[in-house]
Design a protein around this motif. Structure first.
Motif, PDB file in Angstrom:
ATOM      1  N   LYS A  92     124.899  31.697  24.846  1.00 55.45           N
ATOM      2  CA  LYS A  92     124.081  30.781  25.645  1.00 55.45           C
ATOM      3  C   LYS A  92     124.671  29.378  25.626  1.00 55.45           C
ATOM      4  CE  LYS A  92     119.203  29.572  26.299  1.00 55.45           C
ATOM      5  NZ  LYS A  92     117.833  29.757  25.729  1.00 55.45           N
ATOM      6  N   HIS A  93     125.136  28.940  24.455  1.00 54.90           N
ATOM      7  CA  HIS A  93     125.737  27.618  24.344  1.00 54.90           C
ATOM      8  C   HIS A  93     127.056  27.541  25.113  1.00 54.90           C
ATOM      9  CE1 HIS A  93     123.425  26.373  20.444  1.00 54.90           C
ATOM     10  NE2 HIS A  93     122.657  26.516  21.485  1.00 54.90           N
ATOM     11  N   ARG A  94     127.787  28.643  25.150  1.00 56.76           N
ATOM     12  CA  ARG A  94     129.049  28.670  25.902  1.00 56.76           C
ATOM     13  C   ARG A  94     128.832  28.909  27.386  1.00 56.76           C
ATOM     14  NH1 ARG A  94     131.072  31.729  21.235  1.00 56.76           N
ATOM     15  NH2 ARG A  94     130.639  33.659  22.373  1.00 56.76           N
ATOM     16  N   ARG A  95     127.575  29.054  27.773  1.00 55.56           N
ATOM     17  CA  ARG A  95     127.168  29.258  29.168  1.00 55.56           C
ATOM     18  C   ARG A  95     127.732  30.556  29.768  1.00 55.56           C
ATOM     19  NH1 ARG A  95     124.813  24.558  30.959  1.00 55.56           N
ATOM     20  NH2 ARG A  95     125.315  22.663  29.771  1.00 55.56           N
ATOM     21  N   LEU A  97     126.122  33.618  28.699  1.00 55.71           N
ATOM     22  CA  LEU A  97     125.106  34.644  28.486  1.00 55.71           C
ATOM     23  C   LEU A  97     124.648  35.301  29.790  1.00 55.71           C
ATOM     24  CD1 LEU A  97     123.377  36.191  26.529  1.00 55.71           C
ATOM     25  CD2 LEU A  97     121.691  34.350  26.583  1.00 55.71           C
ATOM     26  N   PRO A  98     124.433  34.540  30.873  1.00 53.29           N
ATOM     27  CA  PRO A  98     124.038  35.212  32.127  1.00 53.29           C
ATOM     28  C   PRO A  98     125.072  36.242  32.589  1.00 53.29           C
ATOM     29  CG  PRO A  98     123.634  32.855  32.281  1.00 53.29           C
ATOM     30  CD  PRO A  98     124.410  33.066  31.028  1.00 53.29           C
ATOM     31  N   TYR A  99     126.349  35.938  32.394  1.00 53.86           N
ATOM     32  CA  TYR A  99     127.397  36.880  32.801  1.00 53.86           C
ATOM     33  C   TYR A  99     127.400  38.117  31.890  1.00 53.86           C
ATOM     34  CZ  TYR A  99     128.886  32.632  35.170  1.00 53.86           C
ATOM     35  OH  TYR A  99     128.921  31.499  35.944  1.00 53.86           O
ATOM     36  N   ILE A 100     127.126  37.904  30.602  1.00 52.61           N
ATOM     37  CA  ILE A 100     127.028  39.031  29.682  1.00 52.61           C
ATOM     38  C   ILE A 100     125.885  39.949  30.100  1.00 52.61           C
ATOM     39  CG2 ILE A 100     126.544  39.739  27.301  1.00 52.61           C
ATOM     40  CD1 ILE A 100     129.274  38.520  27.586  1.00 52.61           C
ATOM     41  N   MET A 101     124.745  39.353  30.437  1.00 50.88           N
ATOM     42  CA  MET A 101     123.581  40.130  30.820  1.00 50.88           C
ATOM     43  C   MET A 101     123.814  40.907  32.108  1.00 50.88           C
ATOM     44  SD  MET A 101     121.163  39.912  28.589  1.00 50.88           S
ATOM     45  CE  MET A 101     120.515  38.923  27.248  1.00 50.88           C
ATOM     46  N   SER A 168     117.961  39.219  19.777  1.00 46.45           N
ATOM     47  CA  SER A 168     117.331  39.282  21.096  1.00 46.45           C
ATOM     48  C   SER A 168     116.329  38.145  21.281  1.00 46.45           C
ATOM     49  CB  SER A 168     116.637  40.638  21.277  1.00 46.45           C
ATOM     50  OG  SER A 168     117.552  41.698  21.172  1.00 46.45           O
ATOM     51  N   LEU A 169     115.492  37.919  20.281  1.00 44.78           N
ATOM     52  CA  LEU A 169     114.510  36.836  20.371  1.00 44.78           C
ATOM     53  C   LEU A 169     115.183  35.479  20.432  1.00 44.78           C
ATOM     54  CD1 LEU A 169     111.805  38.102  17.837  1.00 44.78           C
ATOM     55  CD2 LEU A 169     111.688  38.138  20.339  1.00 44.78           C
ATOM     56  N   ALA A 170     116.337  35.348  19.761  1.00 46.77           N
ATOM     57  CA  ALA A 170     117.059  34.066  19.757  1.00 46.77           C
ATOM     58  C   ALA A 170     117.608  33.717  21.122  1.00 46.77           C
ATOM     59  CB  ALA A 170     118.193  34.113  18.735  1.00 46.77           C
ATOM     60  N   ALA A 171     117.782  34.713  21.978  1.00 44.05           N
ATOM     61  CA  ALA A 171     118.242  34.427  23.334  1.00 44.05           C
ATOM     62  C   ALA A 171     117.182  33.670  24.130  1.00 44.05           C
ATOM     63  CB  ALA A 171     118.592  35.733  24.061  1.00 44.05           C
ATOM     64  N   VAL A 172     115.914  33.841  23.741  1.00 41.33           N
ATOM     65  CA  VAL A 172     114.805  33.152  24.399  1.00 41.33           C
ATOM     66  C   VAL A 172     114.461  31.853  23.678  1.00 41.33           C
ATOM     67  CG1 VAL A 172     112.383  33.334  25.095  1.00 41.33           C
ATOM     68  CG2 VAL A 172     113.869  35.348  25.189  1.00 41.33           C
ATOM     69  N   ARG A 173     114.390  31.947  22.359  1.00 43.80           N
ATOM     70  CA  ARG A 173     114.065  30.770  21.531  1.00 43.80           C
ATOM     71  C   ARG A 173     115.123  30.651  20.448  1.00 43.80           C
ATOM     72  NH1 ARG A 173     109.700  27.547  21.385  1.00 43.80           N
ATOM     73  NH2 ARG A 173     109.296  26.354  19.481  1.00 43.80           N
ATOM     74  N   LYS A 261     113.008  39.408  31.039  1.00 51.37           N
ATOM     75  CA  LYS A 261     112.607  38.010  31.150  1.00 51.37           C
ATOM     76  C   LYS A 261     113.740  37.184  31.751  1.00 51.37           C
ATOM     77  CE  LYS A 261     110.926  34.154  28.283  1.00 51.37           C
ATOM     78  NZ  LYS A 261     109.630  33.973  28.930  1.00 51.37           N
ATOM     79  N   ALA A 262     114.948  37.484  31.336  1.00 54.10           N
ATOM     80  CA  ALA A 262     116.118  36.757  31.846  1.00 54.10           C
ATOM     81  C   ALA A 262     116.298  36.985  33.344  1.00 54.10           C
ATOM     82  CB  ALA A 262     117.365  37.175  31.097  1.00 54.10           C
ATOM     83  N   MET A 263     116.069  38.232  33.771  1.00 55.49           N
ATOM     84  CA  MET A 263     116.239  38.548  35.175  1.00 55.49           C
ATOM     85  C   MET A 263     115.174  37.872  36.043  1.00 55.49           C
ATOM     86  SD  MET A 263     118.949  40.431  35.310  1.00 55.49           S
ATOM     87  CE  MET A 263     119.525  39.403  33.954  1.00 55.49           C
ATOM     88  N   LEU A 264     113.995  37.609  35.442  1.00 57.11           N
ATOM     89  CA  LEU A 264     112.909  37.010  36.213  1.00 57.11           C
ATOM     90  C   LEU A 264     112.978  35.483  36.268  1.00 57.11           C
ATOM     91  CD1 LEU A 264     109.852  39.176  35.034  1.00 57.11           C
ATOM     92  CD2 LEU A 264     110.881  39.146  37.316  1.00 57.11           C
ATOM     93  N   ILE A 265     113.143  34.860  35.097  1.00 51.64           N
ATOM     94  CA  ILE A 265     113.061  33.395  35.070  1.00 51.64           C
ATOM     95  C   ILE A 265     114.286  32.732  34.467  1.00 51.64           C
ATOM     96  CG2 ILE A 265     110.541  33.470  34.925  1.00 51.64           C
ATOM     97  CD1 ILE A 265     110.770  32.928  31.943  1.00 51.64           C
ATOM     98  N   GLY A 266     115.241  33.538  33.974  1.00 50.42           N
ATOM     99  CA  GLY A 266     116.410  32.960  33.359  1.00 50.42           C
ATOM    100  C   GLY A 266     116.136  32.581  31.920  1.00 50.42           C
ATOM    101  N   ILE A 267     117.197  32.422  31.157  1.00 49.65           N
ATOM    102  CA  ILE A 267     117.059  32.012  29.762  1.00 49.65           C
ATOM    103  C   ILE A 267     118.125  30.975  29.429  1.00 49.65           C
ATOM    104  CG2 ILE A 267     115.998  34.115  28.866  1.00 49.65           C
ATOM    105  CD1 ILE A 267     118.696  35.129  28.085  1.00 49.65           C
TER     106      ILE A 267
END
Length: 267
Positions: A92-95, A97-101, A168-173, A261-267
């Motif tokens: 997520k910090h390396r920006r 994560l969306p591509y990984i997902m 998994s939870l750390a991806a959100v918080r 959650k990521a697909m709906l609102i992003g993380i």
């Protein structure tokens, strides 16, 4: 299967990335040796001072006692360590994560592939420690190596499931990933990795003995010190086995929730 193919790809990638600096092998080995032999020296001093035995620890078996505890602990700590729990947070910090997902890469295999390099480092360091213990100390291991390895695998599966939940939870918080550090230190303190649980007051000991980490350490010590077989440690096998089923399932369900959650609102 795609899972095992992706797992192999991630494992090779992580190993190559870590060992591109070869001196890291030396540092890993030195760190493991310093940690283990530091406790050896402490217990040697205690024993020379007239130690009469506490729990399963005696002047004759303290090397095996220490080594068996440290070996199973590194398996546990790898399962809930930063390699897996911080994986999505770092992405997520390396920006990326969306591509990984969105990639076709199996995400569970991706996380377990992150653990590969840590396990390899552990195997290398511990093999060296065992060889030194065999030649430099009165180290013995009474039980079955095969049973020990199988129990190690079961233990790793159980605790890596917990690591999957945290990752998994750390991806959100993101702050949840830091909980893994706290969890590791609490379990390390309470599980008797380098000392008998009899050092705790009885009121605390009744709780400590229920921890899965404590039960895992008790099982490995029973094999190493007394030659216990599978029937002798069956309560621990069942206990850790139940955790090895429940934790990965909960980890997978948690990941599915995070992904949706990521697909709906992003993380």
């Amino acid at each position: 299967m795609r899972f095992f193919r992706d797992l192999g790809i991630m494992f090779v990638t992580e190993v190559k990335r870590y060992y591109r600096w070869k001196e890291r092998i030396l540092w890993d080995v030195l760190f493991a040796l310093i940690a283990f032999f530091g406790f050896v020296l402490v217990w040697r001093a205690v024993i020379m001072g007239g130690f009469q035995g506490l729990g399963d620890l005696t002047p004759e078996n303290y090397i095996t006692f220490l080594l068996s505890g440290s070996l199973i602990w590194v398996v546990i700590s790898q399962g809930i360590g930063w390699h897996i729990t911080f994986a999505f947070k770092e992405d997520k910090h390396r920006r990326v994560l969306p591509y990984i997902m969105l990639s076709p890469l199996n995400k569970i295999a991706y996380l377990y592939g992150k653990l590969g390099v840590g396990l390899l480092r552990t195997v290398i360091s511990n093999l060296i420690i065992i060889v030194i213990a065999l030649f430099a100390f009165d180290f013995f291991y009474s039980g079955s190596i095969i049973l020990t390895v199988l129990f190690f695998l079961l233990t790793f599966l159980a605790f890596s499931g917990i690591g999957l939940i945290i990752a998994s939870l750390a991806a959100v918080r993101e702050g949840i990933a830091d909980f893994s550090f706290v969890l590791v230190q609490i379990l390390y303190l309470l599980s008797g990795v380098y000392y008998p649980i009899e050092v705790f007051p009885e009121s605390i000991r009744n709780v400590v003995v229920l921890l899965p980490t404590t039960q895992a350490i008790i099982a490995v010590r029973s094999i190493g010190l007394y030659g216990a077989g599978s029937l002798d440690i069956m309560p621990q096998i069942i206990y850790i086995g139940i955790l090895a089923v429940i934790a990965p399932i909960l980890g997978y369900l948690t990941f599915r929730w995070v992904k949706n959650k990521a697909m709906l609102i992003g993380i």
